[in-house]
Scaffold this active site. Structure first.
Site, mmCIF file in Angstrom:
data_model
loop_
_atom_site.group_PDB
_atom_site.id
_atom_site.type_symbol
_atom_site.label_atom_id
_atom_site.label_comp_id
_atom_site.label_asym_id
_atom_site.label_seq_id
_atom_site.Cartn_x
_atom_site.Cartn_y
_atom_site.Cartn_z
ATOM 1 N N HIS A 172 0.814 -1.227 0.000
ATOM 2 C CA HIS A 172 0.000 0.000 0.000
ATOM 3 C C HIS A 172 0.842 1.270 0.000
ATOM 4 O O HIS A 172 0.339 2.347 -0.350
ATOM 5 C CB HIS A 172 -0.949 -0.024 1.203
ATOM 6 C CG HIS A 172 -2.179 0.834 1.053
ATOM 7 N ND1 HIS A 172 -2.246 1.929 0.217
ATOM 8 C CD2 HIS A 172 -3.406 0.755 1.644
ATOM 9 C CE1 HIS A 172 -3.443 2.477 0.306
ATOM 10 N NE2 HIS A 172 -4.169 1.776 1.160
ATOM 11 N N ASP A 387 -11.086 -4.194 -17.611
ATOM 12 C CA ASP A 387 -11.452 -5.147 -18.666
ATOM 13 C C ASP A 387 -10.184 -5.676 -19.333
ATOM 14 O O ASP A 387 -9.457 -4.922 -19.964
ATOM 15 C CB ASP A 387 -12.350 -4.427 -19.685
ATOM 16 C CG ASP A 387 -12.794 -5.323 -20.836
ATOM 17 O OD1 ASP A 387 -12.380 -6.501 -20.883
ATOM 18 O OD2 ASP A 387 -13.544 -4.828 -21.699
#
Length: 465
Positions: A172, A387
């Site tokens: 992170h 996608d």
């Protein structure tokens, strides 16, 4: 649909993993050292954040029926790392606990896998907690350290139905949700044949570097040093994970508790106030003890000029609302709502600079976790839009709630469509078993709603912890 969902039915399946491998950039990349910002390298971000996306076999997609998602995504990762080459490096720590990326080009960790399960087996509502998550996002030995370890681990698991799961763990300190989605979107674009990402990455971490000399100009109670005198940091054994769905009818039921002058509050502010209050009631702290909620606020647009398009570092703050357990639980909901609205409005460019300065002056402390609830809204982050050539994800977002350097503290707000076709928000919550039972009852009573004004009868019980 009843808003409270038990963890996925006892679905058990086998995942066969290949040996983990490193994927380096497809072409040579600069060998250099790049410093993280003073927002990036705070203690509270020194952990790996898990994300999971589920994809159907799509007959209308741009990929042919015989295309293998593992091969397509592996190649796209290597091509994307040419542009995002710091992700292929390793973190080092310097003086004053300062983190920097050694751009070695070693690569990100990749695991290829197959599971004897179909997407349908997961049920018609995909939401955390997911069964066998540790099999779908395997902790490869040697990959979980913050320093000197791969910065990203990606596992692509083919499913029996022709669909697949893309799961990822990110260090992170390198990126926030917006930065990670930017990177994942780039992999998707390369997988679909692009020669470069539509948004080119921008490093520019010096924009969030402490001033010289550093000067703390704002109040940052999110970094208060609070001793845990009563053992109220949540115990990790006996933890229960549940997800709660808030669609249009649930949100309007909760809005009945909002006083007229706060009617324009956002859904985020409303849910945060409700969940903070229910959670506090469930954990039974002493009445006089301080409790707090930290709201993650994306600060990109709060800069003048805004941070550059393509910036993929951490650019958020943890503004905090603080009160006593008794005031929070005995006052009507409007009290918590006012506190949450005020906290969110605290974040400005000056506030961010002040946080960076505090980090340098105080040794990069962790945000306060004692009697703290942390909420992060990823409804607009775009995980589900990624996608790879098989269409958008059926579910895309955080793999579970309660993650963090101190587990059990955080919840995410995740966009979700339930089986009735209603769009809403799903919130994974992580609590000890005794508290979860109370939490469910409190939330249920608000959703089923008696008189919203009769709302001050919550007795505080002495801690059972």
């Amino acid at each position: 649909m009843h808003p409270i969902k038990e963890s996925s039915s006892g679905l058990v399946f086998t995942v066969r993993r290949q040996k983990a491998e490193l994927i380096p950039p497809a072409k040579p990349t600069p060998s250099e050292t790049k410093f993280l910002s003073d927002i990036d390298d705070q203690e509270g971000l020194r952990f790996q954040i898990p994300v999971i996306n589920f994809y159907r076999k799509d007959s209308n997609c741009s990929m042919g029926a015989h295309d293998d998602p593992v091969k397509v995504i592996k190649k796209a990762i290597a091509e994307t790392l040419v542009f995002y080459y710091p992700f292929a490096g390793r973190l080092r720590e310097g003086n004053g606990r300062k983190l920097m990326v050694d751009c070695t080009g070693e690569g990100v960790m990749f695991v290829e896998a197959d599971a004897d399960v179909t997407l349908e087996d997961f049920g018609n509502e995909l939401q955390p907690p997911f069964p066998c998550l540790e099999e779908l996002l395997y902790d490869v030995p040697g990959s979980v350290g913050v320093l000197n370890s791969p910065l990203i681990l990606i596992q692509v698991t083919r499913l029996r139905c022709g669909g697949f799961i893309f799961a990822l763990k990110l260090n992170h300190t390198m990126s926030d949700a917006a930065g990670l989605v930017q990177f994942m979107t780039a992999i998707g674009e390369m997988a679909r044949g692009a020669s470069e990402p539509s948004t080119l990455p921008v490093w520019c971490r010096e924009l969030l570097k402490a001033r010289n000399p550093p000067r703390v100009t704002c109040t940052h109670r999110e970094y208060d040093e609070v001793p845990d005198t009563k053992g109220t940091i949540i115990p990790l054994d006996d933890m229960v994970h549940k997800s709660f769905f808030f669609g249009p009818s649930e949100v309007s039921a909760l809005r009945r508790f909002v006083p007229p002058h706060l009617r324009k509050c956002s859904t985020f502010e409303l849910l945060t106030s409700v969940l903070w209050r229910c959670r506090t009631i469930s954990l039974k702290p002493d009445p006089e003890e301080e409790v707090r909620v930290l709201c993650i606020v994306n600060a990109r647009s709060r800069f003048n000029p805004p941070l550059p398009n393509g910036f993929y570092g951490n650019a958020f703050a943890f503004p905090v609302a603080v009160t006593t357990a008794e005031k929070l639980c005995k006052n009507p909901l409007g009290y918590a709502l006012e506190l949450v609205k005020k906290a969110k409005s605290d974040v400005t460019e000056e506030y961010m600079k002040s946080v960076a300065d505090l980090m340098v002056m105080k040794g990069r402390p962790h945000f306060t976790v004692v009697r703290t609830y942390l909420v992060s809204d990823v409804t607009r982050a775009g995980f589900g839009e990624v996608d790879f050539g098989w269409g958008k994800a059926v579910y895309g977002g955080p793999a579970k709630g309660g993650v963090g350097a101190i587990p059990g503290v955080a919840s995410f707000y995740i966009p979700f469509r339930n089986k009735n076709g209603e769009n809403g928000i799903v919130v994974p919550v992580c609590l000890p078993a005794f508290a979860m039972e109370i939490f469910v009852k409190e939330l249920d009573s608000m959703l089923k709603g008696g008189d919203p004004l009769v709302n001050t009868n919550y007795a505080i019980i002495k801690p059972a912890l």
